[in-house]
Design an enzyme around this catalytic site. Structure first.
Site, PDB file in Angstrom:
ATOM      1  CG  HIS A  91       3.350   4.639   4.833  1.00 50.05           C
ATOM      2  ND1 HIS A  91       2.007   4.349   5.029  1.00 50.05           N
ATOM      3  CD2 HIS A  91       4.013   3.488   5.114  1.00 50.05           C
ATOM      4  CE1 HIS A  91       1.866   3.096   5.409  1.00 50.05           C
ATOM      5  NE2 HIS A  91       3.069   2.535   5.471  1.00 50.05           N
ATOM      6  NE  ARG A 112       5.488  -4.322   7.395  1.00 49.45           N
ATOM      7  CZ  ARG A 112       5.762  -3.026   7.312  1.00 49.45           C
ATOM      8  NH1 ARG A 112       4.868  -2.165   6.877  1.00 49.45           N
ATOM      9  NH2 ARG A 112       6.934  -2.575   7.694  1.00 49.45           N
ATOM     10  CG  HIS A 131       1.334   0.941   1.523  1.00 49.44           C
ATOM     11  ND1 HIS A 131       2.682   1.138   1.356  1.00 49.44           N
ATOM     12  CD2 HIS A 131       1.184   0.516   2.806  1.00 49.44           C
ATOM     13  CE1 HIS A 131       3.319   0.835   2.463  1.00 49.44           C
ATOM     14  NE2 HIS A 131       2.435   0.466   3.360  1.00 49.44           N
ATOM     15  CG  ASP A 133       5.987  -0.226   4.224  1.00 50.87           C
ATOM     16  OD1 ASP A 133       5.293   0.455   5.006  1.00 50.87           O
ATOM     17  OD2 ASP A 133       5.539  -1.207   3.595  1.00 50.87           O
TER      18      ASP A 133
HETATM   19  C1  SIN Z   1       1.279  -1.283   6.165  1.00 50.82           C
HETATM   20  O1  SIN Z   1       1.419  -0.074   6.086  1.00 50.82           O
HETATM   21  O2  SIN Z   1       2.222  -2.074   6.027  1.00 50.82           O
HETATM   22  C2  SIN Z   1      -0.097  -1.848   6.472  1.00 50.82           C
HETATM   23  C3  SIN Z   1      -0.914  -2.091   5.273  1.00 50.82           C
HETATM   24  C4  SIN Z   1      -2.226  -2.772   5.600  1.00 50.82           C
HETATM   25  O3  SIN Z   1      -2.389  -3.270   6.708  1.00 50.82           O
HETATM   26  O4  SIN Z   1      -3.080  -2.821   4.732  1.00 50.82           O
END
Ligand code: SIN
Length: 282
Positions: free
Chosen positions: A101, A273, A258, A103
């Site tokens: 996806h 994050r 990602h 974000d």
């Molecule tokens: C995410 O999708 O923000 C998570 C990515 C991760 O934890 O590696």
């Protein structure tokens, strides 16, 4: 480009670079920051090793790229609500971000970039994969490119294909979800978006977020969404990052997808994050 303040380690033929040199806990000179910013545009995702960042230092670095967003579905840190922790414990059975996806594609103005800092990592596994959607677009036939011109994706936070975001957050992990009234947030964005800084076109579509194509039924939309979602993540468009404690990643949601790999059952992984505000995709 030739960098003066960074030592750049390329991760794959498609994208991604580890930048050696800067200490992100210190105030960066404009020159160093400009090179980091250029590397972000050049490589789609940039990574740093051996950093030691408290939430405020991470936020200060994030703010060099622009104002930060508050994620609507998870409780932010008490001392820094713009940041939240992605936590998978030894007993959790599902990870966060385990599907390709970009974000918050369901937001009217999805984040320009996402920054993730590793606090605890499993002994093995827990890597994140990235895919370059600009390369994916450029590899399409002229016929397909012509067909996609003007096609709009309806992106939804409801995650219908996998049973609903609210339900998934409630059962998934030890993470602290918010009682959000935005679980059904939806936004229409072009399937082919133009990067506002590089001017290059890239695909903006995923199984998890693109519910359907505008003015088409789900039955009509699904085969195209599935084809493009698979096409975007062909191995030759990807790179993979292995986390260590103190690693930091920043990826460009405008041209990168990602996938957090869930291959460390019984182990802990804890990341911090934050996301940087972006523009409406065009
Ligand atoms: C995410 O999708 O923000 C998570 C990515 C991760 O934890 O590696």
């Amino acid at each position: 480009m030739g960098y003066q303040t960074l030592d750049v380690e390329i991760l794959s033929g498609a994208m991604g670079a580890v930048l050696h040199g800067p200490d992100l806990s210190a105030e960066l000179s404009n020159r160093t920051f400009d090179e980091i910013h250029q590397a972000f545009l050049d490589h789609g995702a940039i990574f740093f090793r051996d950093q030691n960042l408290d939430p405020h230092q991470q936020i200060a670095f994030g703010r060099r790229f622009g104002p930060l967003l508050v994620y609507p579905f998870m409780e932010g840190l008490r001392e820094a609500p713009e940041a939240f922790e992605i936590l998978k414990t030894e007993t959790d059975t599902k990870n966060f971000g385990g599907g390709w996806h970009s974000d918050m594609a369901y937001a009217e103005t999805p984040p320009l970039g996402t920054m993730l800092y590793a606090i605890e990592v499993p002994e093995t596994g827990g890597d994140t994969m990235f895919a370059n959607t600009t390369l994916a677009y450029e590899a399409l036939s002229d016929g397909m490119k012509g067909m996609l011109d003007g096609v709009i994706g309806v992106n939804s936070a409801a995650l219908k294909r996998s049973g609903g975001r609210a339900a998934s957050f409630k059962t998934a992990t030890a993470m602290k979800s918010k009682n959000s009234d935005q679980f059904d947030m939806e936004a229409e964005h072009p399937i082919v978006r133009t990067h506002p800084e590089t001017g290059r076109k890239g695909l903006y579509v995923s199984r998890g977020h693109t519910a359907r194509l505008k003015d088409m039924t789900e039955a009509e939309s699904n085969p195209l969404i599935e084809y493009l979602a698979d096409h975007c993540v062909r191995p030759e468009f990807t790179c993979r990052f292995h986390w260590e404690v103190g690693s930091l990643a920043l990826w460009d949601n405008r041209r990168v997808k990602h996938f957090a790999i869930d291959d460390y059952p019984g182990q802990r992984r804890r990341m911090r994050r934050l996301t940087i505000e972006g523009d409406r995709p065009v």
